[in-house]
Design an enzyme around this catalytic site. Structure first.
Site, PDB file in Angstrom:
ATOM      1  CE  LYS A  27      -2.733   1.160   3.538  1.00 13.75           C
ATOM      2  NZ  LYS A  27      -3.901   1.477   4.390  1.00 13.75           N
ATOM      3  NE  ARG A  32       5.982   6.783   0.846  1.00 15.41           N
ATOM      4  CZ  ARG A  32       5.099   6.486   1.799  1.00 15.41           C
ATOM      5  NH1 ARG A  32       4.087   5.669   1.525  1.00 15.41           N
ATOM      6  NH2 ARG A  32       5.229   6.997   3.010  1.00 15.41           N
ATOM      7  N   GLY A 100      -5.497   7.732   5.699  1.00 14.37           N
ATOM      8  CA  GLY A 100      -4.644   8.729   6.329  1.00 14.37           C
ATOM      9  C   GLY A 100      -3.375   8.973   5.547  1.00 14.37           C
ATOM     10  NE  ARG A 128      -5.689   7.966  11.121  1.00 11.17           N
ATOM     11  CZ  ARG A 128      -4.985   7.183  10.325  1.00 11.17           C
ATOM     12  NH1 ARG A 128      -5.563   6.583   9.291  1.00 11.17           N
ATOM     13  NH2 ARG A 128      -3.696   6.980  10.534  1.00 11.17           N
ATOM     14  CB  SER A 173       5.374  10.196  11.677  1.00  5.75           C
ATOM     15  OG  SER A 173       4.362  10.227  10.690  1.00  5.75           O
ATOM     16  CD  GLN A 175       0.490   8.282   7.522  1.00  4.84           C
ATOM     17  OE1 GLN A 175      -0.059   9.170   8.168  1.00  4.84           O
ATOM     18  NE2 GLN A 175      -0.099   7.131   7.258  1.00  4.84           N
ATOM     19  CG  ASP A 325       0.475   0.362   9.554  1.00  9.22           C
ATOM     20  OD1 ASP A 325      -0.055   1.134  10.383  1.00  9.22           O
ATOM     21  OD2 ASP A 325       0.906   0.747   8.455  1.00  9.22           O
ATOM     22  CE  LYS A 352      -0.449   3.843  12.530  1.00  6.95           C
ATOM     23  NZ  LYS A 352       0.111   4.154  11.187  1.00  6.95           N
ATOM     24  NE  ARG A 401      -2.620  -1.743   8.615  1.00  3.93           N
ATOM     25  CZ  ARG A 401      -2.276  -2.220   7.432  1.00  3.93           C
ATOM     26  NH1 ARG A 401      -2.360  -3.508   7.189  1.00  3.93           N
ATOM     27  NH2 ARG A 401      -1.847  -1.406   6.474  1.00  3.93           N
TER      28      ARG A 401
END
Length: 449
Positions: A27, A32, A100, A128, A173, A175, A325, A352, A401
């Site tokens: 993912k 990306r 997210g 979030r 992070s 992200q 994750d 999350k 998840r």
């Protein structure tokens, strides 16, 4: 926004799991690959893209900002990019669904372009916090109008030229790191991100692959990533490896169902993503890496997994970024292990798709596990290989998840566990149920066991 009625799910293992399967594309790499292809100059092609709802939200957002993105009948995706600096003003809000990753990374991309974009999402995503991305991007000159608490719906007004910054991540992070690097693509000069703790490096690998001038240094025990802005990205042909986070579910299922032996093919094993497999091996898991190879700059292998007697573990919190994750499914493995597992340093799990610490603790207790919730994690006393009680329904809180973790836990329960809604699974693993069925698992739609 309207939502379809919940469709509960329970999985049942009438015997050992067996077979060979492939999980969908990674993912993180899928997101990306679409974003960078969309701001490259020319035509890129992507094979093995994860076609879950999260990634499709990214594709739709990039289309809304000018990129041409087409999937052919063979699953090959073709992207005609607009070039760095070439993003167009979207005509409507960008609906990120549950993703997210899409939201935070696209906030970075938009921040250094002359566009204004409004980001919306589903009920889970709208809870979030986005403040950790807003802070560095504001320092670069972008303006934000978020909902209370720094949440969605949120409007970003990009700035040209953006101001290159040096930013030390206050919390590990990938992200946030990626958002700043993507903003730095169109900021004149050098943008730097300092990582006290390394996180997944897909952005760095892929930015280099597209031709960005990017340097990674180790200085004083920290990773310093520098990108030179006003980049011109070259189109690429990308082959996306299987997602190690998705592979975690059949792997743990095979470990905890007696007599099982399966092979999960083509799993990406980037060292910044492989923490779960190190932990499972340390617990006594029988996992063999076969046919190890490099695909598109990423290490890949086939995983042969046999049912195993697992021992409790207390992993070093430093491993958390490489498996953040995967903790929900690790909690399930620990619940069936011999002895106590102490899992700390997991504060990130509270922000999350759900508060994964509390939600997993509540659900595991409901199906017979012995769990103590602490501020930064869980303490789990395993059953020593005995089955969990099961026989009840658990809440997913719209978290894919969580849903898959309890579906796997059902396989090692005396009575099946009913997952309240299978729909969130489609965000990251749309073939999860048929893949598990191919390994010999029976699936049923049911509210209770």
């Amino acid at each position: 926004m309207t939502y379809a009625p919940a469709t509960p799910l329970r999985l049942v293992a009438s015997g050992p799991l067996s077979g060979r399967v492939r999980v969908p594309g990674d993912k993180s790499i899928s997101h990306r690959s679409l974003m960078l292809s969309a701001v490259a100059v020319g035509t890129s092609r992507v094979e093995g893209l994860l076609e879950g709802e999260d990634v499709l939200a990214t594709a739709q957002a990039m289309r809304a900002m000018g990129a041409s993105i087409v999937r052919d009948d063979d699953g090959l995706w073709t992207i005609d990019g607009v070039g760095v600096g070439g993003l167009l003003q979207p005509e409507t809000a960008l609906d990120m669904g549950n993703s997210g990753t899409s939201t935070r990374l696209l906030m970075g991309l938009v921040a250094s372009h002359a566009v204004t974009a409004t980001f919306t999402g589903d009920a889970s995503l709208s809870k979030r916090p986005m403040g950790r991305v807003i802070d560095p991007l504001s320092k670069m000159g972008a303006e934000f109008t978020p909902s209370p608490g720094g949440r969605l719906p949120l409007m970003v007004r990009g700035i040209v030229p953006a101001v290159p910054i040096e930013y030390r991540l206050p919390v590990a992070s990938a992200q946030v790191k990626s958002a700043v690097l993507l903003a730095g693509l169109n900021a004149p000069g050098i943008t730097r991100v300092i990582e006290p703790v390394p996180t997944r490096d897909h952005s760095e690998r892929m930015l280099r692959g597209f031709g960005a001038e990017l340097m990674v240094e180790e200085i004083g025990g920290e990773r310093v990533i520098s990108i030179t802005g006003e980049a011109e990205l070259k189109p690429q042909h990308i082959v996306v490896p299987g997602d190690p986070s998705s592979a975690a579910f059949p792997v743990v299922a095979a470990l905890i169902v007696p007599g099982s032996e399966i092979v999960v093919e083509n799993v990406g094993l980037n060292p910044t993503r492989g923490g779960l497999y190190q932990v499972l091996l340390a617990m006594g898991g029988d996992i063999v890496f076969e046919n190890e190879r490099i695909v598109g700059g990423e290490p890949v292998a086939d995983l042969r997994v046999r049912a195993s007697s697992l021992d409790g573990i207390e992993p070093d919190p430093a491993i958390v970024p490489s498996m953040v994750d995967e903790f929900p499914i690790l909690f399930v493995a620990c619940a069936l292990a011999h002895g106590r597992s102490v899992l700390r340093g997991l504060e990130e799990l509270r922000v999350k798709e759900s508060d994964r610490i509390t939600v997993m603790a509540d659900g595991l207790r409901a199906i017979g596990a012995r769990v103590e919730e602490i501020e930064d994690g869980l303490i789990i006393d395993g059953t020593g290989g005995e089955k969990l009680t099961g026989g009840t329904a658990v809440a997913t809180h719209l978290d894919h998840r969580i849903a898959m973790s309890f579906a796997v836990a059902s396989l090692a329960s005396r009575e099946p566990v009913a997952v309240d809604d299978r729909a969130p699974i489609a965000t990251s693993f749309p073939i999860f149920v048929p893949m598990m069925e191919s390994l010999g698992v029976e699936s049923r739609d049911a509210v209770t066991a």
